[in-house]
Scaffold this active site. Structure first.
Site, PDB file in Angstrom:
ATOM      1  N   LYS A  49      -2.791   6.850   1.271  1.00 50.90           N
ATOM      2  CA  LYS A  49      -2.576   7.123   2.698  1.00 50.90           C
ATOM      3  C   LYS A  49      -1.534   8.236   2.761  1.00 50.90           C
ATOM      4  CE  LYS A  49      -2.264   4.473   6.954  1.00 50.90           C
ATOM      5  NZ  LYS A  49      -3.367   5.127   7.646  1.00 50.90           N
TER       6      LYS A  49
ATOM      7  N   ARG B 192       0.834  -1.208   0.000  1.00 48.65           N
ATOM      8  CA  ARG B 192       0.000   0.000   0.000  1.00 48.65           C
ATOM      9  C   ARG B 192       0.864   1.251   0.000  1.00 48.65           C
ATOM     10  NH1 ARG B 192      -4.452   0.434   4.641  1.00 48.65           N
ATOM     11  NH2 ARG B 192      -2.618   0.873   5.899  1.00 48.65           N
TER      12      ARG B 192
ATOM     13  N   GLU C 233     -16.407   5.359   5.775  1.00 46.10           N
ATOM     14  CA  GLU C 233     -15.572   4.732   6.806  1.00 46.10           C
ATOM     15  C   GLU C 233     -15.567   5.656   8.021  1.00 46.10           C
ATOM     16  OE1 GLU C 233     -11.444   4.502   5.658  1.00 46.10           O
ATOM     17  OE2 GLU C 233     -11.431   6.511   4.834  1.00 46.10           O
TER      18      GLU C 233
END
Ligand code: PXG
Length: 288
Positions: free
Chosen positions: A149, A50, A182
């Protein structure tokens, strides 16, 4: 504490980066939050994958190959003599000038901090968290992919402030369509009629590493997990709700906007998942 910066280790007071680092000036960079349990780094390959993808998405070349990064991560944990804890791995655009342009930043900065983690109190796992819906919407795909992220966490921080003001343990974030995406630092799951659902990544959720583990465990239990679009109505009327994240692991959510979810107590499916998650984290991982 020994902190890794660009190939060297420094004590906390000596660990410094430039005020011209674009990670500071512009939030220009990416990061990972990683856990290690019982001397093993949990799902490191997934975090690493990621991280490289987040970097690729913002046109940032991590100045280390994956194996060297792994060695740096493990060495940081070793030097701190820890067997259980949390790692923050940051790759920022690096030192540049006051202009926006990343082209004036010749070398990205790599920082690795390994520390003990302050966990949610065990009471939160026994009683469950209260959650409120935040008015701050999850960042839109058209602005910056919520899958990255990045060091730009202001969107989530604004929502976290709202949740804290409301006395809630987590804040629910909706996307621009008003659908459930989320929480501020956790993914969300529902259990309804024995089935499990979670919002699709395309709703604005981060592809959480813990989210993937929760899906695996559910499948192991023979429970199917689907990813339909989820509304707040679905949360209000679910039998159970739980959140997943590296820091929180799997944690029950028992209330949304002052409405109890199910009977307002952590449910049996959530409890089983928590028990199994704790087993798995003790057992597997990349040895330090
Ligand atoms: N969504 C967002 C927006 C996150 O930041 C998760 C979901 C869960 O993903 P993982 O891969 O961890 O299962 C995160 C996790 C914290 C904290 O202190 C959490 C995150 C980042 C920084 C701090 O709770 N990210």
């Amino acid at each position: 504490m020994q902190i890794y910066i660009d190939g060297s280790f420094y004590s906390e007071s000596e660990a410094k980066i430039s005020v011209f680092d674009h990670g500071l000036l512009y939030g220009d960079g990416v990061f990972e939050g990683i856990r290690f349990y019982n001397g093993k780094v949990f799902r490191w390959e997934k975090h690493r994958e990621r991280l490289y993808k987040s970097a690729a998405a913002i046109s940032l070349t991590i100045p280390m190959d994956p194996d060297s990064l792994t060695e740096a991560l493990l060495e940081t944990i070793r030097r701190n003599g820890l067997t259980d804890g949390y790692v923050r791995l940051v790759v920022s655009r690096g030192k540049g000038d006051l202009g926006l342009s990343p082209w004036n930043c010749p070398k990205p900065t790599v920082i690795i901090i390994a520390a003990k983690i302050t966990l949610y109190p065990e009471e939160s796992y026994e009683k469950g968290l209260k959650v409120v819906t935040c008015s701050t919407r999850r960042i839109a795909h058209g602005a910056l992919s919520p899958m990255v992220k990045s060091l730009n966490y202001l969107n989530n921080i604004m929502a976290k402030i709202e949740a804290s003001h409301a006395g809630a343990g987590e804040g629910l974030m909706l996307n621009e369509q008003g659908l459930v995406a989320e929480c501020t630092g956790d993914n969300i799951f529902l259990v309804s009629g024995g089935r499990i659902t979670t919002p699709p990544i395309s709703s604005g959720a981060l592809a959480g590493v813990t989210r993937a583990v929760a899906i695996e465990i559910a499948n192991e239990f023979g429970i199917d997990v689907t990813e339909p679009q989820i509304t707040r109505y679905d949360v209000y009327t679910a039998d159970e709700c739980f959140l997943t994240g590296t820091a929180a692991e799997i944690i029950p959510a028992v209330e949304l906007d002052s409405r109890p979810i199910g009977n307002g107590k952590p449910g049996p499916v959530t409890r089983r998942l928590i028990t199994r998650f704790r087993e798995i984290t003790r057992m597997e991982g990349t040895p330090v």
